[in-house]
Motif scaffolding. Structure first.
Motif, PDB file in Angstrom:
ATOM      1  N   ASN A   1      20.590  14.127 -44.242  1.00 17.42           N
ATOM      2  CA  ASN A   1      19.429  14.138 -45.140  1.00 17.42           C
ATOM      3  C   ASN A   1      19.123  15.582 -45.549  1.00 17.42           C
ATOM      4  O   ASN A   1      19.896  16.506 -45.265  1.00 17.42           O
ATOM      5  CB  ASN A   1      18.219  13.497 -44.439  1.00 17.42           C
ATOM      6  CG  ASN A   1      17.944  14.145 -43.092  1.00 17.42           C
ATOM      7  OD1 ASN A   1      18.301  15.304 -42.865  1.00 17.42           O
ATOM      8  ND2 ASN A   1      17.311  13.416 -42.196  1.00 17.42           N
TER       9      ASN A   1
ATOM     10  N   ASN B   1      15.603  12.864 -54.155  1.00 21.88           N
ATOM     11  CA  ASN B   1      15.579  11.865 -53.094  1.00 21.88           C
ATOM     12  C   ASN B   1      15.761  10.447 -53.638  1.00 21.88           C
ATOM     13  O   ASN B   1      16.486   9.637 -53.071  1.00 21.88           O
ATOM     14  CB  ASN B   1      14.237  11.983 -52.349  1.00 21.88           C
ATOM     15  CG  ASN B   1      14.367  11.527 -50.922  1.00 21.88           C
ATOM     16  OD1 ASN B   1      15.484  11.442 -50.394  1.00 21.88           O
ATOM     17  ND2 ASN B   1      13.249  11.205 -50.299  1.00 21.88           N
ATOM     18  N   LYS B   2      15.116  10.179 -54.756  1.00 25.41           N
ATOM     19  CA  LYS B   2      15.184   8.820 -55.301  1.00 25.41           C
ATOM     20  C   LYS B   2      16.292   8.658 -56.347  1.00 25.41           C
ATOM     21  O   LYS B   2      16.469   7.584 -56.916  1.00 25.41           O
ATOM     22  CB  LYS B   2      13.844   8.426 -55.910  1.00 25.41           C
ATOM     23  CG  LYS B   2      13.407   9.213 -57.156  1.00 25.41           C
ATOM     24  CD  LYS B   2      12.125   8.591 -57.696  1.00 25.41           C
ATOM     25  CE  LYS B   2      11.468   9.155 -58.890  1.00 25.41           C
ATOM     26  NZ  LYS B   2      11.867  10.321 -59.591  1.00 25.41           N
TER      27      LYS B   2
ATOM     28  N   ASN C   1      18.411   5.033 -48.088  1.00 29.17           N
ATOM     29  CA  ASN C   1      17.992   5.823 -49.248  1.00 29.17           C
ATOM     30  C   ASN C   1      18.240   5.053 -50.550  1.00 29.17           C
ATOM     31  O   ASN C   1      17.313   4.828 -51.339  1.00 29.17           O
ATOM     32  CB  ASN C   1      18.750   7.164 -49.240  1.00 29.17           C
ATOM     33  CG  ASN C   1      18.429   7.993 -50.475  1.00 29.17           C
ATOM     34  OD1 ASN C   1      18.844   7.649 -51.572  1.00 29.17           O
ATOM     35  ND2 ASN C   1      17.666   9.055 -50.320  1.00 29.17           N
TER      36      ASN C   1
ATOM     37  N   TRP D   1      15.147   2.812 -52.490  1.00 32.17           N
ATOM     38  CA  TRP D   1      14.646   3.360 -53.754  1.00 32.17           C
ATOM     39  C   TRP D   1      14.933   2.416 -54.913  1.00 32.17           C
ATOM     40  O   TRP D   1      14.068   2.188 -55.772  1.00 32.17           O
ATOM     41  CB  TRP D   1      15.227   4.753 -54.040  1.00 32.17           C
ATOM     42  CG  TRP D   1      14.435   5.825 -53.347  1.00 32.17           C
ATOM     43  CD1 TRP D   1      14.840   6.617 -52.312  1.00 32.17           C
ATOM     44  CD2 TRP D   1      13.074   6.219 -53.638  1.00 32.17           C
ATOM     45  NE1 TRP D   1      13.827   7.470 -51.934  1.00 32.17           N
ATOM     46  CE2 TRP D   1      12.734   7.248 -52.732  1.00 32.17           C
ATOM     47  CE3 TRP D   1      12.122   5.787 -54.547  1.00 32.17           C
ATOM     48  CZ2 TRP D   1      11.475   7.864 -52.722  1.00 32.17           C
ATOM     49  CZ3 TRP D   1      10.862   6.383 -54.549  1.00 32.17           C
ATOM     50  CH2 TRP D   1      10.552   7.407 -53.636  1.00 32.17           C
TER      51      TRP D   1
ATOM     52  N   THR E   1       9.603  -0.118 -46.557  1.00 29.93           N
ATOM     53  CA  THR E   1      10.219   1.201 -46.365  1.00 29.93           C
ATOM     54  C   THR E   1       9.510   1.970 -45.253  1.00 29.93           C
ATOM     55  O   THR E   1      10.159   2.580 -44.394  1.00 29.93           O
ATOM     56  CB  THR E   1      10.170   1.996 -47.691  1.00 29.93           C
ATOM     57  OG1 THR E   1      10.761   1.196 -48.711  1.00 29.93           O
ATOM     58  CG2 THR E   1      10.934   3.309 -47.586  1.00 29.93           C
TER      59      THR E   1
END
Ligand code: NAD
Length: 461
Positions: free
Chosen positions: A178, A219-220, A253, A257, A291
């Protein structure tokens, strides 16, 4: 001149794989479960369709460099454990090697090679000035303390220090790593050499925390790209756009998302599966709550008992536990495999009830499963297109670092959408031009571009 064969998979030593003479020329093993053979077979089929030169085909059928390193790490109890890490640099004709680093117990050289090849193709399809690479460390990050994880990341960075670089090979997060892991790698890279400026050090990895040069929206980005491509493709494939019912495999992830963004657009995520269990919710999951539950508990298991407050579509109980068979057989509009490679094999491909599949994960379908879905008339938006949002925003991050500039999240999202839409349209054009399914079309478009680059560059000397 191309030496490709027209023989079909039926006469191939590997089921689901069309055996190309390049396999014999390069001495490939006839191992049916080998993801690398399957990925190269897909690439070679596209190469034959676009008439790629033989010399480019053999270059792309093997990575340029395969780096393997063993390195010791002191564990919390004082003993030392030896870890094995990989960095595969597939091709850099289009730009620096680019690709994720995976920390997982099942990391193997052939899988890393396969993922590195996919990165070359993906970057080419999106027309990014980047090549393809991938790496990993064979370990279970969930079984390591934070200190142990940090020492693994830093020692691995030292092991490959001379093989990576901000203009040479730029890793990023993947399964089991990450933004924090990227921060440790950037820091180690800078500390290990006096003449590296912090700006350079930052650029050696992407997917960093925003505090040290990460991009807003990274991140998304992969999940966002999955949604952007799906929305672009649905009308082109004459599929309905509204009231989508969706099934997601893997709520990490990418899956979480994609699920959260689709929910906000009015879709219902009705079935979810991860390593901890399978859940169903007829009215659609509260994706934010799911989430949060995963972050706290490490997986979706237990969410069925949780009462959600209604931030999503469905106030009430989280969901109900169902079987794996139910997961695949539940009728949905969209099925998003976003867990690991080769999870959908022939039996699963026969069970799936959906109108379209969007591959959030890399290589989630075996070649045989792909054939089953094609026979059943279920289109598949392939990984190299659907999940290219991650590397696209990684590229944006690298550009921002290079120019010492920070883009707004709105700008990142808009640019990402532009790149994804263009890549989707390129794929649709190739589908029309060559009369092939979407996966092959995406490979054709990407390989056409690589072929053009090699034509201009030539092959040294
Ligand atoms: P992640 O580690 O965040 O999530 C992985 C998910 O898969 C988790 O929900 C996990 O529970 C699930 N999973 C693992 N083993 C499973 C099993 N046996 N059965 C069911 N579920 C299982 O990883 P991620 O970053 O979301 O990556 C997922 C896939 O997407 C990988 O193939 C990765 O290479 C690909 N990908 C990721 C990115 C990115 O930016 N993160 C970009 C492109 C492609």
């Amino acid at each position: 001149m191309s030496t490709a064969t027209t023989s079909q998979s039926a006469s191939s030593p590997v089921p689901g794989v069309r055996w190309d003479p390049v396999f014999d020329e390069l001495g490939f093993p006839d191992d049916p479960s080998n993801l690398y053979t399957q990925t190269v077979a897909t690439m070679l089929e596209g190469a034959e369709t676009v008439g790629l030169q033989h010399r480019v085909k053999i270059i792309l059928a093997q990575p340029k460099n395969e780096i393997m390193a063993h390195f010791p790490v002191r564990m919390d109890d004082g003993h030392h454990r030896l870890f094995k890490g990989y960095r595969v640099q597939h091709n850099n004709a289009l730009g620096p090697y680019k690709g994720g680093l995976r920390f997982h117990p099942n990391v193997h050289l052939d899988d890393v090679k396969s993922l590195a090849l996919m990165m070359t193709i993906k970057c080419s399809l999106v027309r990014l000035p980047l090549g393809g690479g991938k790496g990993g460390v064979k370990c279970d990050p969930h079984a390591l303390s934070e200190g142990e994880l940090q020492r693994v990341a830093r020692r691995f960075t030292v092991a490959i220090l001379n093989d990576i670089g901000p203009d040479y090979d730029i890793p990023a997060p993947d399964v089991g790593t990450n933004a924090q892991v990227m921060a440790w790698i950037a820091d180690t890279y800078q500390m290990s050499s006096n003449n590296r400026t912090s700006t350079d050090a930052m650029r050696v990895v992407t997917g960093k925390p925003v505090e040290i040069g990460g991009s807003l929206g990274r991140n998304k980005a992969t999940g966002q790209g999955v949604v952007d491509t799906l929305i672009e493709m649905l009308p082109a494939l004459d599929l309905p756009m509204n009231d989508l019912r969706v099934s997601v495999q893997g709520w990490g992830n990418v899956g979480s998302w994609a699920g959260r963004i689709l929910e906000k657009k009015g879709a219902k995520i009705v079935t979810v599966m991860d390593h901890s269990g399978v859940l169903y919710n007829e009215n659609g999951f509260d994706c934010d709550a799911l989430t949060e539950h995963c972050m706290e508990h490490g997986g979706i298991a237990g969410f069925e008992k949780q009462r959600t407050t209604g931030t999503g579509n469905n106030p009430g109980l989280g969901g109900e536990v169902v079987s794996l068979e139910d997961f695949y057989k539940t009728p949905v509009d969209v099925f998003i495999p976003a867990a690991l490679e080769q999870m959908v094999k022939v039996p699963e491909a026969e069970m799936i009830q959906c109108k379209i599949i969007v591959e959030g994960a890399n290589g989630p379908l075996t070649n045989e499963a792909d054939e089953v879905l094609e026979r059943r008339g279920i289109p598949v938006i392939p990984d190299i297109l659907a999940n290219a949002g991650g590397v696209t925003v990684s590229h944006f991050e690298w550009v921002q670092n290079k120019t010492n500039h920070m883009w707004t999240e709105e700008f990142v999202d808009a640019e990402l959408n532009r790149y994804m839409v263009m890549a989707a349209r390129r794929t649709l054009l190739a589908k029309q031009k060559f009369g092939v399914p979407l996966r092959k079309a995406a490979y054709c478009s990407a390989l056409d571009h690589i072929g053009d680059v090699y034509k201009v560059r030539g092959i040294f000397p």
